[in-house]
Design a protein around this motif. Structure first.
Motif, PDB file in Angstrom:
ATOM      1  N   ASP A 146      -0.648  -0.837  -1.605  1.00 20.94           N
ATOM      2  CA  ASP A 146      -1.596   0.186  -2.053  1.00 20.94           C
ATOM      3  C   ASP A 146      -0.895   1.252  -2.893  1.00 20.94           C
ATOM      4  O   ASP A 146      -1.413   1.694  -3.927  1.00 20.94           O
ATOM      5  N   ALA A 147       0.280   1.638  -2.438  1.00 27.04           N
ATOM      6  CA  ALA A 147       1.043   2.643  -3.187  1.00 27.04           C
ATOM      7  C   ALA A 147       1.462   2.103  -4.552  1.00 27.04           C
ATOM      8  O   ALA A 147       1.445   2.823  -5.559  1.00 27.04           O
ATOM      9  N   LEU A 148       1.824   0.824  -4.583  1.00 28.25           N
ATOM     10  CA  LEU A 148       2.219   0.199  -5.841  1.00 28.25           C
ATOM     11  C   LEU A 148       1.045   0.151  -6.811  1.00 28.25           C
ATOM     12  O   LEU A 148       1.193   0.472  -8.001  1.00 28.25           O
ATOM     13  N   ALA A 149      -0.122  -0.235  -6.318  1.00 26.98           N
ATOM     14  CA  ALA A 149      -1.302  -0.297  -7.180  1.00 26.98           C
ATOM     15  C   ALA A 149      -1.639   1.082  -7.740  1.00 26.98           C
ATOM     16  O   ALA A 149      -1.977   1.226  -8.927  1.00 26.98           O
ATOM     17  N   SER A 150      -1.539   2.102  -6.915  1.00 27.31           N
ATOM     18  CA  SER A 150      -1.813   3.467  -7.382  1.00 27.31           C
ATOM     19  C   SER A 150      -0.799   3.902  -8.429  1.00 27.31           C
ATOM     20  O   SER A 150      -1.152   4.533  -9.434  1.00 27.31           O
TER      21      SER A 150
END
Length: 335
Positions: free
Chosen positions: A29-33
């Motif tokens: 999720d952090a990577l996508a953001s």
């Protein structure tokens, strides 16, 4: 151990496993953001895509340890989706394999810390040779990130290991990032399912991506007749080819209709000595083009209310160029 204690242990183990997945999912999720930030990773990613899309050579990928395993997988994914790539082990690079890195290449390095000693020689070689150096790391101020033309800094997220040591979340993020890079490059290069099939000729996947043109029967292997053909001759031709059908042509050589075993059975009440093909044929048969995937042809056969066993293949002028039978598709591994 009692049944209750076994059940309690199972629940504990499942909860621990779920916690690992949740920790790793938080990393994704952090990577996508981060990729949505045009002033951060998103901008660097777009720069990397632009470089890799236009280099005349290959993407040379390297990494060591767990990052090395991820790098090998990304190399394989890039190569199979239209971006030529090779993996060079950093230790072997220092002992002669730098010769594999050629002008026109770009070097893509995976290193979570960005401080891995073994990567020094291949990174230095890229700088010396003037090759684009791209670094996938979690530390923006690391030696590798500082030396790179494009620093692809992934979010620093906790590892799923309870000690915070075993590469888990970090390697999953590297893997997802590499897959994203490969898929975006695939789109930028206009890579198609047909191209994918050319790179995967073996196995079930390769079979499903073959086209009808590769499997159809052509020339004398096509059962053909004309509208004025007596039904007794139609039966002879259908029997000779043993496909359960015959294509009927008009005087211009276009497919005018189709006669199947079912049509023949329904015509048995007629006088077959005087009945002509045009009196029996289906004037609106299902047909396909030669460049349709074999898997799609099989699907079309099976989707009919009454499944059919053969499809005539027409060129752009509605002339039969081949015929494909369900057995041809199944023998080829389609299905």
């Amino acid at each position: 151990m009692t049944e209750r204690s076994v059940t309690g242990l199972q629940a504990t183990l499942a909860a621990e496993a779920a916690a690992v997945i949740q920790t790793e999912r938080a990393g994704l999720d952090a990577l996508a953001s981060a990729l949505l930030d045009p002033n951060g990773l998103g901008g660097a990613f777009a720069h990397a895509v632009d470089i890799l899309q236009h280099i005349p050579g290959r993407v040379v990928i390297t990494g060591i340890g767990k990052s090395g395993h991820i790098a090998r997988k990304i190399q394989a994914t890039l190569s199979s989706t239209g971006t030529p790539a090779l993996f060079v082990h950093p230790a072997e690079a220092s002992h002669g394999d730098l010769g594999m890195v050629q002008p026109g290449d770009a070097v893509l390095v995976f290193s979570n810390s960005g401080e891995t000693t073994e990567l020094g020689d291949i990174a230095a070689h890229a700088r010396k040779a003037g090759l684009p150096l791209l670094a996938v790391t979690s530390r923006a101020q690391s030696t590798l990130a500082t030396a790179a033309d494009v620093a692809l800094t992934l979010p620093a997220m906790p590892e799923a290991c309870p000690m915070g040591l075993a590469p888990t979340t970090s390697t999953l993020m590297q893997l997802a990032f590499g897959d994203a890079l490969a898929v975006v490059l695939l789109g930028q290069r206009g890579f198609t399912a047909s191209d994918f099939g050319n790179f995967h000729p073996g196995g079930r996947l390769g079979s499903r991506l073959r086209t009808v043109r590769e499997l159809m029967r052509t020339g004398d292997a096509m059962p053909l007749g004309h509208e004025e053909m007596p039904m007794r001759d139609v039966i002879v031709e259908m029997t000779r080819q043993a496909l359960g059908c015959i294509g009927i042509l008009d005087h211009n050589g276009h497919l005018a209709g189709l006669i199947t075993d079912g049509d023949l059975r329904r015509a048995l009440a007629l006088d077959l000595t005087t009945t002509l093909a045009r009196d029996v044929m289906n004037r609106h048969p299902l047909t396909i083009g030669p460049d349709i995937f074999a898997a799609d042809a099989l699907r079309m056969m099976n989707e009919r209310k009454r499944p059919i066993t053969s499809l005539f293949v027409l060129d752009t002028d509605s002339r039969p160029t081949g015929v494909v039978h369900v057995h041809d598709l199944l023998r080829a591994g389609v299905g």
